[in-house]
Design an enzyme around this catalytic site. Structure first.
Site, mmCIF file in Angstrom:
data_model
loop_
_atom_site.group_PDB
_atom_site.id
_atom_site.type_symbol
_atom_site.label_atom_id
_atom_site.label_comp_id
_atom_site.label_asym_id
_atom_site.label_seq_id
_atom_site.Cartn_x
_atom_site.Cartn_y
_atom_site.Cartn_z
ATOM 1 N N LYS A 1 -36.225 3.809 16.952
ATOM 2 C CA LYS A 1 -37.050 3.805 16.242
ATOM 3 C C LYS A 1 -37.037 3.052 14.826
ATOM 4 O O LYS A 1 -36.860 3.786 14.082
ATOM 5 C CB LYS A 1 -38.187 4.995 15.941
ATOM 6 C CG LYS A 1 -38.566 5.550 17.292
ATOM 7 C CD LYS A 1 -39.122 6.956 17.092
ATOM 8 C CE LYS A 1 -39.697 7.531 18.653
ATOM 9 N NZ LYS A 1 -40.430 8.713 18.482
ATOM 10 N N LYS B 1 -44.727 4.284 12.907
ATOM 11 C CA LYS B 1 -45.265 5.437 12.792
ATOM 12 C C LYS B 1 -44.396 6.239 11.670
ATOM 13 O O LYS B 1 -45.048 7.090 11.007
ATOM 14 C CB LYS B 1 -45.365 6.280 14.070
ATOM 15 C CG LYS B 1 -44.083 6.614 14.696
ATOM 16 C CD LYS B 1 -43.405 7.766 14.208
ATOM 17 C CE LYS B 1 -41.967 8.031 14.803
ATOM 18 N NZ LYS B 1 -41.301 9.286 14.630
ATOM 19 N N TRP C 1 -31.414 13.475 18.385
ATOM 20 C CA TRP C 1 -31.902 13.028 19.419
ATOM 21 C C TRP C 1 -31.044 12.438 20.621
ATOM 22 O O TRP C 1 -31.390 12.658 21.851
ATOM 23 C CB TRP C 1 -32.922 11.656 18.988
ATOM 24 C CG TRP C 1 -33.854 10.963 19.978
ATOM 25 C CD1 TRP C 1 -34.440 9.865 19.637
ATOM 26 C CD2 TRP C 1 -34.462 11.505 21.172
ATOM 27 N NE1 TRP C 1 -35.093 9.354 20.758
ATOM 28 C CE2 TRP C 1 -35.476 10.578 21.758
ATOM 29 C CE3 TRP C 1 -34.400 12.685 21.986
ATOM 30 C CZ2 TRP C 1 -36.259 10.742 22.825
ATOM 31 C CZ3 TRP C 1 -35.358 12.989 22.742
ATOM 32 C CH2 TRP C 1 -36.225 11.986 23.474
ATOM 33 N N ARG D 1 -38.891 14.655 10.112
ATOM 34 C CA ARG D 1 -38.136 14.495 8.879
ATOM 35 C C ARG D 1 -38.623 13.543 7.629
ATOM 36 O O ARG D 1 -38.543 13.687 6.447
ATOM 37 C CB ARG D 1 -36.667 14.342 9.197
ATOM 38 C CG ARG D 1 -36.309 12.952 9.282
ATOM 39 C CD ARG D 1 -34.992 12.478 9.711
ATOM 40 N NE ARG D 1 -34.663 13.130 11.015
ATOM 41 C CZ ARG D 1 -33.533 12.731 11.887
ATOM 42 N NH1 ARG D 1 -32.934 11.575 11.258
ATOM 43 N NH2 ARG D 1 -33.263 13.364 13.000
ATOM 44 N N ASN D 2 -39.266 12.508 8.111
ATOM 45 C CA ASN D 2 -39.829 11.462 7.078
ATOM 46 C C ASN D 2 -41.065 12.121 6.149
ATOM 47 O O ASN D 2 -41.003 12.060 5.237
ATOM 48 C CB ASN D 2 -40.198 10.314 7.828
ATOM 49 C CG ASN D 2 -39.181 9.541 8.471
ATOM 50 O OD1 ASN D 2 -38.389 8.806 7.826
ATOM 51 N ND2 ASN D 2 -39.090 9.557 9.767
ATOM 52 N N GLY E 1 -24.451 7.266 21.033
ATOM 53 C CA GLY E 1 -25.303 8.066 20.010
ATOM 54 C C GLY E 1 -25.132 9.259 20.301
ATOM 55 O O GLY E 1 -25.301 9.600 21.598
ATOM 56 N N ALA F 1 -36.454 16.233 18.892
ATOM 57 C CA ALA F 1 -35.263 16.559 19.898
ATOM 58 C C ALA F 1 -35.032 17.847 20.174
ATOM 59 O O ALA F 1 -34.673 18.157 21.167
ATOM 60 C CB ALA F 1 -34.249 16.073 18.782
#
Length: 358
Positions: free
Chosen positions: A126, A212, A18, A276-277, A14, A161
């Site tokens: 997550k 969360k 992050w 961001r959420n 990835g 991040a």
């Protein structure tokens, strides 16, 4: 040099914000651990063509910067972006997974039977899955373990991040039941600027990291509706209580203090202050735009993780006939799908199960 004493190879699966941030951190750390780890770290980067026609992996390797997902942060030159997934993990002893949770199954399927049998994985992802047929919940660590047939530990915490990349102090919680794996994670990540604490509760630590994001969405709705500070505090407390209760549906924690660690309350606070959420949900409440529109406008190709997790949690609770015991999880999904007005989240706080006499 025997295989047991050869420097361990690290692969990072990835390269989003992050993934790039942890690559910077580990890339610098392994250079200080002379001889224990191979300094060259391959970072799998799903190839993209940038606006100027250049390839993202080539830009990362030339400029040592992820110009799309983590701009202005220097990546050490011992971190190499690799567009071939299987090549990136070839001969790796430690695989660090940092991709959106919805892509884990497809990614692991591609890696099946291509991983060293002695390797282990660390997930920083997550999110989790709910099986389409059975509605059983499966954690990312379980999916990695079952598909690749290697152990998997997890790391969760309040880790924004760009702050990690800039060495702004943070902490995280590691879920591991193997002392050797714990020590390797400590060697690779723990520094005075990035402190770790270890617990055996892999499943709960991982669930908290996913849940969360759903409550951060609720915090965004509350702020977008201009709720008072008292109400916004109640959203976080009641949401945190639902997180704890959800974990206890599936696992018994080794100690209740676990919820006060970085993986629990701290990660929720960080995400509810402006992740961001939170920002996406706030904009939905303010504008009534769909989350798809908001992602397209604001996220530069990245996606919100909270709405997807809210859907999975909703399906799991619906199958168990438990939606009314988790009204914030329930309402988060319905609002994200625009099946419920955001204001209903606040109205339903009045009769939250927490306030029922026991």
């Amino acid at each position: 040099m025997s295989s047991s004493t050869a420097p361990k190879k690290i692969a990072i699966v990835g390269s989003g914000n992050w993934g790039s941030a942890i690559a910077i951190h580990i890339g610098e750390k392994v250079r200080k651990l002379k001889g224990q780890y191979d300094e060259k770290i391959l970072m799998w980067c799903r190839e993209e063509t940038l606006d100027d026609g250049s390839k993202l992996t080539q830009v990362i390797n030339k400029q040592h910067e992820n110009v799309k997902y983590l701009p202005h942060e220097k990546i050490p030159d011992n971190v190499i972006a690799e567009p071939d997934l299987c090549e990136s993990v070839k001969d790796a002893d430690v695989l660090i997974f940092v991709i959106p949770h919805q892509f884990v199954k497809k990614t692991c399927d591609q890696l099946k039977n291509k991983i060293k049998s002695t390797a282990f994985a660390l997930t920083l992802i997550k999110g989790f899955y709910v099986d389409e047929q059975t509605n059983d919940l499966m954690l990312v660590s379980q999916l990695i373990k079952n598909t690749l047939n290697i152990p998997c530990v997890c790391l969760m915490g309040a880790n924004i991040a760009h702050e990690v990349a800039e060495k702004i102090f943070c902490e995280a919680t590691v879920g591991s039941r193997d002392e050797k794996h714990s020590e390797i994670v400590r060697q690779l990540i723990d520094t005075p600027e990035f402190r770790l604490r270890f617990y055996p509760d892999v499943e709960i630590i991982e669930m908290l990291g996913a849940l969360k994001n759903v409550i951060a969405v609720c915090a965004g709705f509350a702020d977008g509706l201009k709720a008072g500070f008292n109400t916004r505090a109640a959203v976080l407390r009641l949401g945190f209580r639902e997180m704890v209760n959800f974990c206890r549906l599936l696992e018994k924690e080794s100690t209740p203090e676990l919820y006060l660690e970085s993986c629990g309350i701290a990660d929720l606070i960080a995400s509810a202050l402006g992740g961001r959420n939170y920002n996406g949900a706030k904009k939905l409440a303010e504008t009534n735009k769909s989350l798809k529109e908001i992602e397209k406008e604001d996220l530069n190709g990245q996606s919100l993780q909270g709405p997807g997790t809210a859907k999975e949690v909703y399906r799991f609770l619906e199958a168990k006939n438990l939606l009314d015991k988790f009204p914030m999880f329930r309402d988060a999904y319905l609002i994200c799908e625009q099946k419920l007005e955001p204001k209903k989240l606040l109205e339903n706080l009045h009769n939250h199960p927490e306030f029922q006499q026991k």
